[in-house]
Design a protein around this motif. Structure first.
Motif, PDB file in Angstrom:
ATOM      1  N   ASP A 188      -2.212  13.972  -7.307  1.00 50.21           N
ATOM      2  CA  ASP A 188      -2.833  15.091  -6.596  1.00 50.21           C
ATOM      3  C   ASP A 188      -4.351  14.984  -6.587  1.00 50.21           C
ATOM      4  O   ASP A 188      -5.010  15.368  -5.615  1.00 50.21           O
ATOM      5  N   THR A 189      -4.927  14.453  -7.684  1.00 54.73           N
ATOM      6  CA  THR A 189      -6.377  14.401  -7.822  1.00 54.73           C
ATOM      7  C   THR A 189      -6.997  13.229  -7.084  1.00 54.73           C
ATOM      8  O   THR A 189      -8.042  13.371  -6.439  1.00 54.73           O
ATOM      9  N   TYR A 190      -6.359  12.067  -7.146  1.00 59.00           N
ATOM     10  CA  TYR A 190      -7.004  10.843  -6.675  1.00 59.00           C
ATOM     11  C   TYR A 190      -6.381  10.193  -5.434  1.00 59.00           C
ATOM     12  O   TYR A 190      -7.033   9.368  -4.789  1.00 59.00           O
ATOM     13  N   LEU A 191      -5.136  10.516  -5.108  1.00 54.17           N
ATOM     14  CA  LEU A 191      -4.465   9.760  -4.056  1.00 54.17           C
ATOM     15  C   LEU A 191      -4.323  10.490  -2.723  1.00 54.17           C
ATOM     16  O   LEU A 191      -3.964   9.869  -1.727  1.00 54.17           O
ATOM     17  N   PHE A 192      -4.604  11.790  -2.699  1.00 50.70           N
ATOM     18  CA  PHE A 192      -4.475  12.518  -1.433  1.00 50.70           C
ATOM     19  C   PHE A 192      -5.813  12.526  -0.706  1.00 50.70           C
ATOM     20  O   PHE A 192      -6.587  13.473  -0.792  1.00 50.70           O
ATOM     21  N   SER A 193      -6.061  11.422   0.006  1.00 54.43           N
ATOM     22  CA  SER A 193      -7.268  11.311   0.818  1.00 54.43           C
ATOM     23  C   SER A 193      -6.931  10.515   2.066  1.00 54.43           C
ATOM     24  O   SER A 193      -5.897   9.841   2.134  1.00 54.43           O
ATOM     25  N   VAL A 194      -7.795  10.587   3.057  1.00 55.24           N
ATOM     26  CA  VAL A 194      -7.572   9.843   4.294  1.00 55.24           C
ATOM     27  C   VAL A 194      -7.524   8.345   4.009  1.00 55.24           C
ATOM     28  O   VAL A 194      -6.676   7.617   4.537  1.00 55.24           O
ATOM     29  N   GLU A 195      -8.419   7.882   3.135  1.00 57.29           N
ATOM     30  CA  GLU A 195      -8.492   6.454   2.837  1.00 57.29           C
ATOM     31  C   GLU A 195      -7.206   5.931   2.203  1.00 57.29           C
ATOM     32  O   GLU A 195      -6.694   4.868   2.587  1.00 57.29           O
ATOM     33  N   VAL A 209      -4.204   7.233   2.381  1.00 57.26           N
ATOM     34  CA  VAL A 209      -3.097   7.315   3.333  1.00 57.26           C
ATOM     35  C   VAL A 209      -3.136   6.132   4.298  1.00 57.26           C
ATOM     36  O   VAL A 209      -2.095   5.547   4.620  1.00 57.26           O
ATOM     37  N   ILE A 210      -4.328   5.753   4.735  1.00 57.50           N
ATOM     38  CA  ILE A 210      -4.460   4.594   5.628  1.00 57.50           C
ATOM     39  C   ILE A 210      -3.956   3.334   4.931  1.00 57.50           C
ATOM     40  O   ILE A 210      -3.218   2.529   5.509  1.00 57.50           O
ATOM     41  N   VAL A 211      -4.331   3.166   3.660  1.00 54.67           N
ATOM     42  CA  VAL A 211      -3.848   2.023   2.880  1.00 54.67           C
ATOM     43  C   VAL A 211      -2.326   2.056   2.778  1.00 54.67           C
ATOM     44  O   VAL A 211      -1.646   1.040   2.948  1.00 54.67           O
ATOM     45  N   GLY A 212      -1.768   3.243   2.507  1.00 59.27           N
ATOM     46  CA  GLY A 212      -0.324   3.388   2.384  1.00 59.27           C
ATOM     47  C   GLY A 212       0.407   3.065   3.682  1.00 59.27           C
ATOM     48  O   GLY A 212       1.463   2.427   3.672  1.00 59.27           O
ATOM     49  N   LEU A 213      -0.151   3.494   4.795  1.00 64.35           N
ATOM     50  CA  LEU A 213       0.460   3.214   6.098  1.00 64.35           C
ATOM     51  C   LEU A 213       0.551   1.709   6.356  1.00 64.35           C
ATOM     52  O   LEU A 213       1.594   1.196   6.763  1.00 64.35           O
ATOM     53  N   VAL A 214      -0.542   1.000   6.104  1.00 65.65           N
ATOM     54  CA  VAL A 214      -0.574  -0.436   6.373  1.00 65.65           C
ATOM     55  C   VAL A 214       0.285  -1.199   5.365  1.00 65.65           C
ATOM     56  O   VAL A 214       1.078  -2.074   5.748  1.00 65.65           O
ATOM     57  N   ALA A 215       0.153  -0.856   4.094  1.00 66.89           N
ATOM     58  CA  ALA A 215       0.937  -1.552   3.064  1.00 66.89           C
ATOM     59  C   ALA A 215       2.432  -1.309   3.264  1.00 66.89           C
ATOM     60  O   ALA A 215       3.251  -2.220   3.096  1.00 66.89           O
ATOM     61  N   GLY A 216       2.787  -0.082   3.640  1.00 69.65           N
ATOM     62  CA  GLY A 216       4.192   0.219   3.907  1.00 69.65           C
ATOM     63  C   GLY A 216       4.709  -0.563   5.101  1.00 69.65           C
ATOM     64  O   GLY A 216       5.866  -1.008   5.118  1.00 69.65           O
ATOM     65  N   ALA A 217       3.870  -0.748   6.105  1.00 71.71           N
ATOM     66  CA  ALA A 217       4.255  -1.540   7.269  1.00 71.71           C
ATOM     67  C   ALA A 217       4.526  -2.988   6.876  1.00 71.71           C
ATOM     68  O   ALA A 217       5.488  -3.607   7.358  1.00 71.71           O
ATOM     69  N   CYS A 273       9.692   4.914  -5.705  1.00 68.84           N
ATOM     70  CA  CYS A 273       8.488   5.267  -6.459  1.00 68.84           C
ATOM     71  C   CYS A 273       7.212   4.871  -5.719  1.00 68.84           C
ATOM     72  O   CYS A 273       6.163   5.491  -5.897  1.00 68.84           O
ATOM     73  N   ILE A 274       7.299   3.822  -4.905  1.00 66.44           N
ATOM     74  CA  ILE A 274       6.126   3.389  -4.138  1.00 66.44           C
ATOM     75  C   ILE A 274       5.637   4.517  -3.241  1.00 66.44           C
ATOM     76  O   ILE A 274       4.442   4.658  -2.968  1.00 66.44           O
ATOM     77  N   ALA A 275       6.581   5.357  -2.789  1.00 71.72           N
ATOM     78  CA  ALA A 275       6.234   6.443  -1.872  1.00 71.72           C
ATOM     79  C   ALA A 275       5.461   7.563  -2.565  1.00 71.72           C
ATOM     80  O   ALA A 275       5.006   8.503  -1.900  1.00 71.72           O
ATOM     81  N   LEU A 276       5.289   7.489  -3.886  1.00 67.69           N
ATOM     82  CA  LEU A 276       4.422   8.445  -4.564  1.00 67.69           C
ATOM     83  C   LEU A 276       2.979   8.261  -4.106  1.00 67.69           C
ATOM     84  O   LEU A 276       2.161   9.164  -4.234  1.00 67.69           O
ATOM     85  N   TRP A 277       2.685   7.064  -3.570  1.00 69.37           N
ATOM     86  CA  TRP A 277       1.388   6.826  -2.944  1.00 69.37           C
ATOM     87  C   TRP A 277       1.456   7.398  -1.528  1.00 69.37           C
ATOM     88  O   TRP A 277       2.222   6.926  -0.701  1.00 69.37           O
TER      89      TRP A 277
END
Length: 283
Positions: free
Chosen positions: A114-121, A123-131, A172-176
């Motif tokens: 909640d403190t460190y991972l909910f940011s635009v940056e 989420v962008i990393v998560g979108l690309v890495a998930g792809a 668990c990866i989706a926690l990001w």
């Protein structure tokens, strides 16, 4: 509650319903539609109320999964047994084993996330890495097909405790934020040898208890925001999320074995660049 506020509730419900269970990241879509465009926080006057609304519409999406898989859930709970024909069935304990990793890590790292991972940056990393993960899953299947290797796991009812636990680790990866729960778990299931449709079914079934539990607790903690003025806003969002999640799930399950994951991976990468462009323009 004016007409525009109800339209905002409708739009956000539609976005939630269409993206929550598709492997495209509902978080990424909410960032660009709500945080960057509609800004429900400003409309509702409070971030807490806006967050409560997002929990409510998520419950609408969860209800859609329950309806789609009603017979399967009744079977898991022992309320209505499906025709077993002498074969094994997916059990509730298998589903719980699949949930265990995400529950443990989610509780352990909730504050950090909640403190460190909910940011635009992030989420962008998560979108690309998930792809990339989804492309890897498709690539493995194509390689196996060329080598004449079939799926290692016959289907949903052949998932073992070991398979369920390993798929749970992928969840668990989706926690990001931005990775997408369905994208991570479907990819994980396919990489482990499940057919696409079985991997999707198991993903949706696992999503219900973990999401319903988290969302239900959040609603109970925020009952103070369910005022007479807010009920219509919440109701419109809930109903629209339910309807469009139901449509999205049925459509996705009918297509996943045919189109696989690559189109969704490409879409995620495009979405990441759109979010990045809007974010840079706003700053």
């Amino acid at each position: 509650m004016n007409i525009w506020e109800l339209i905002v509730a409708l739009i956000l419900g539609v976005v939630e319903g269409l993206t929550e269970f598709a492997p495209v990241s509902s978080t990424g879509h909410m960032i660009i539609v709500d945080d960057m465009l509609l800004q429900s926080k400003e409309l509702l006057g409070s971030q807490d109320v806006a967050n409560t609304f997002k929990v409510v519409i998520q419950l609408g999406s969860i209800l859609a999964v329950v309806i789609v898989f009603w017979s399967r859930f009744m079977d898991l709970l022992g309320i209505k047994k499906q025709d077993q024909s002498g074969s094994s069935r997916l059990t509730l304990s298998t589903v719980l084993v699949g949930l265990l990793p995400a529950i443990v890590l989610g509780f352990a790292f909730e504050d950090f996330i909640d403190t460190y991972l909910f940011s635009v940056e992030t989420v962008i990393v998560g979108l690309v890495a998930g792809a990339v993960l989804m492309i890897a899953a498709d690539w493995k299947v194509k390689r196996d097909e060329k080598a004449g290797i079939g799926t290692k796991i016959d289907g949903l009812d052949a998932i073992s405790y070991k398979n369920a636990f390993l798929i749970g680790l992928f969840q668990c990866i989706a926690l990001w934020p931005g990775f997408s729960r369905s994208g991570s778990t479907i990819s994980g299931g396919v990489l482990l040898g499940l057919p696409y449709r079985a991997a999707a079914d198991f993903t949706f079934i696992m999503a219900v208890p973990i999401m319903a539990g988290a969302s239900g607790l959040s609603v109970l903690k925020n009952l103070e925001y369910f005022t007479a003025d807010m009920i219509p806003f919440f109701a419109v969002g809930f109903v629209s999320a339910f309807i469009f999640a139901f449509i999205s799930i049925r459509f996705f399950l009918a297509l996943i074995s045919k189109i696989r994951l690559l189109p969704f991976a490409i879409y995620r990468i495009v979405l990441a660049f759109v979010i990045l462009g809007v974010y840079l323009n706003m700053n």
